[in-house]
Write an enzyme that holds these catalytic residues in place. Structure first.
Site, short mmCIF file in Angstrom:
data_model
loop_
_atom_site.label_atom_id
_atom_site.label_comp_id
_atom_site.label_asym_id
_atom_site.label_seq_id
_atom_site.Cartn_x
_atom_site.Cartn_y
_atom_site.Cartn_z
CB CYS A 126 53.46 37.69 39.23
SG CYS A 126 52.05 38.55 38.50
CG HIS A 234 54.43 39.09 34.32
ND1 HIS A 234 53.55 38.53 33.43
CD2 HIS A 234 53.74 39.21 35.50
CE1 HIS A 234 52.39 38.32 34.03
NE2 HIS A 234 52.48 38.70 35.28
#
Length: 340
Positions: A126, A234
């Site tokens: 990710c 994130h």
């Protein structure tokens, strides 16, 4: 297509189901698979219920493609079996990413390299996905020399137990901890386990996967990965040194014209990417774009993306869409061969 989802009951698996409903893909039969403990349950998709089966049962039903999000050990055991049966596997674990001959794909960057014979396709980490989405178009113009990245990673990257730990801590309840320390009101400078080098596996993933995706095997990359008490996505603070000098306005225009990237860079109005704004979005957001005056040809910027979407499920579904559109799935490939 007839589509399997292995790990369908997990956080990423459920996000995949949601995205598939939005995708426009024609799924004539959904084959959700999970552990034997979950087999027999049902999942709701496209206005009907579908039974959850074991992985072996789904394999026996010979789908056209399978999205895997059940962890590395499951992928190592089962992905080759699906591939041998002619089923295209898009795997979200780290099991196959750095294997020679296995494509590591971010569709906006390197989907054109995919072939019908690629039966296992790896979905990148990710943190890596959102990073290369910004790095690659800038490399095409200025040439990457060195990248320093610090990640601030959502607890959803660890899974449902991490979310439960933070909620329990916030509510003062008994904690079934998955982290070695409290995560609420804290930052833990450790994502994944430590290697002998002192770096974590997550940090090495960013290094090696970025090199492979952009086909830059010698690129100098270093990373520090931090877990933060955030749910929405994130964030990354990135320092980029280029071979050539750049113009900041040109940089912004390059990124504005990059599919899948949204520039939010207006400090005067306090506009910059944040996980709160990126949550449940498929795009990668970039801002705080500025020159690093301590070093020539160097800039700083800030990247944010929903790690369950573009960082996992969205990227996997986009790969599936590309394969479907270009006739690279099992049934389609057979049809193409039969017409030649």
């Amino acid at each position: 297509m007839r589509l399997a989802i292995v790990g369908a009951t997990g956080l990423v698996g459920r996000k995949m189901l949601s995205l598939l409903e939005e995708s426009g893909l024609t799924i004539v039969e959904l084959l959700p698979a999970a552990s034997e403990k979950s087999a027999g349950k049902t999942l709701f998709f496209n206005n009907r219920e579908w039974p959850v089966r074991t992985v072996q049962q789904v394999l026996d039903m010979k789908p056209d493609a399978a999205l895997f999000s059940a962890g590395g050990s499951v992928s190592l055991e089962w992905a080759p079996r699906f591939a041998e049966a002619g089923i295209t596997v898009i795997d979200n674990s780290s099991a196959w990413r750095m294997k020679s001959g296995i494509p590591l794909t971010v569709p906006e960057i390197n989907a054109k390299e995919l072939k019908a014979s690629d039966k296992i396709i790896a979905n990148p980490n990710c943190s890596t996905i959102q990073l290369v989405m910004v790095l690659n178009p800038l490399h095409q113009k200025y040439g990457l020399k060195r990248v320093v990245v610090s990640t601030y990673q959502s607890i959803t990257g660890t899974g449902a137990r991490a979310v439960a730990q933070m909620e329990a801590e916030r509510n003062g309840n008994e904690v079934d901890a998955i982290y070695p320390y409290p995560i609420d009101k804290n930052c833990i400078p450790q994502c994944d386990v430590f290697a002998e080098s002192g770096y974590t596996k997550e940090e090495w993933k960013v290094v090696y996967e970025s090199r492979k995706i952009m086909n830059l095997p010698e690129l100098r990359v270093t990373a520090t990965a931090v877990r933060v008490p955030v749910v929405g996505g994130h964030s990354e603070s990135v320092n980029i040194e280029f071979d050539n000098d750049f113009d900041l306005e040109e940089v912004r225009n390059i990124l504005k014209n990059t599919p899948g990237v949204i520039v939010q860079d207006n400090p005067e109005k306090l506009e910059y990417p944040m996980p709160l704004k990126a949550h449940d979005k498929n795009e990668v957001f970039v801002g705080r774009i500025r020159r690093d005056f301590s070093n020539p040809n160097t800039m700083n910027l800030w990247i944010v993306a929903d790690n369950l979407r573009k960082g996992a499920a969205t990227n996997a579904v986009q790969i599936l869409q590309y394969l479907d559109k270009n006739g690279l799935l099992k049934g389609q490939a057979e049809q193409v061969l039969n017409t030649r």
